[in-house]
Design a protein around this motif. Structure first.
Motif, short mmCIF file in Angstrom:
data_model
loop_
_atom_site.label_atom_id
_atom_site.label_comp_id
_atom_site.label_asym_id
_atom_site.label_seq_id
_atom_site.Cartn_x
_atom_site.Cartn_y
_atom_site.Cartn_z
N ASN A 260 0.83 -1.20 0.00
CA ASN A 260 0.00 0.00 0.00
C ASN A 260 0.87 1.26 0.00
N GLN A 261 0.24 2.40 -0.22
CA GLN A 261 0.96 3.67 -0.32
C GLN A 261 1.67 4.02 0.99
N LYS A 262 1.04 3.72 2.12
CA LYS A 262 1.65 4.03 3.43
C LYS A 262 2.99 3.32 3.59
N ASN A 263 3.02 2.01 3.30
CA ASN A 263 4.27 1.27 3.43
C ASN A 263 5.28 1.68 2.35
N PHE A 264 4.79 1.95 1.14
CA PHE A 264 5.69 2.39 0.07
C PHE A 264 6.40 3.69 0.47
N SER A 265 5.68 4.60 1.11
CA SER A 265 6.28 5.89 1.49
C SER A 265 7.33 5.74 2.59
N GLN A 266 7.38 4.60 3.25
CA GLN A 266 8.39 4.37 4.29
C GLN A 266 9.69 3.80 3.74
N LEU A 267 9.70 3.38 2.47
CA LEU A 267 10.92 2.86 1.87
C LEU A 267 11.92 3.99 1.64
N LYS A 268 13.19 3.69 1.87
CA LYS A 268 14.27 4.67 1.70
C LYS A 268 15.46 4.00 1.03
N THR A 269 16.16 4.73 0.19
CA THR A 269 17.40 4.25 -0.39
C THR A 269 18.38 3.97 0.74
N GLY A 270 19.07 2.82 0.67
CA GLY A 270 20.02 2.44 1.69
C GLY A 270 19.44 1.61 2.82
N MET A 271 18.11 1.45 2.84
CA MET A 271 17.43 0.65 3.87
C MET A 271 17.87 -0.81 3.75
#
Length: 84
Positions: free
Chosen positions: A22-33
């Motif tokens: 979902n959009q909520k979880n997608f927005s929590q992704l970050k480069t380097g995670m």
């Protein structure tokens, strides 16, 4: 409609609403995670493939998905489609 069919339909609707894609979880992704953190957030991927230290994993289906590309075990790129 029988109670069994109503219960089955209600369960299907509830499971669809609980999707981690979902959009909520997608927005929590970050480069380097780290990969482990992504899998904690999204669960086990639907599929993964890779070679030479690079991996691409996808969660979801053809209409709604999150795709993450890793270098080693760190997020390099990510994208999504059909997220709500």
């Amino acid at each position: 409609m029988s109670w069994r069919r109503i219960a089955l339909l209600a369960c299907c609707v509830a499971l669809a609403a609980c999707s981690k894609v979902n959009q909520k979880n997608f927005s929590q992704l970050k480069t380097g995670m780290p990969k482990a953190e992504v899998e904690t957030l999204l669960g086990d991927p639907s599929e993964c493939s890779g070679a030479a230290g690079f991996t691409s994993c996808t969660w979801g289906d053809q209409q709604t998905y999150i795709s993450v590309q890793y270098a080693g075990d760190k997020v390099l790129l990510f994208s999504g489609k059909g997220l709500k």
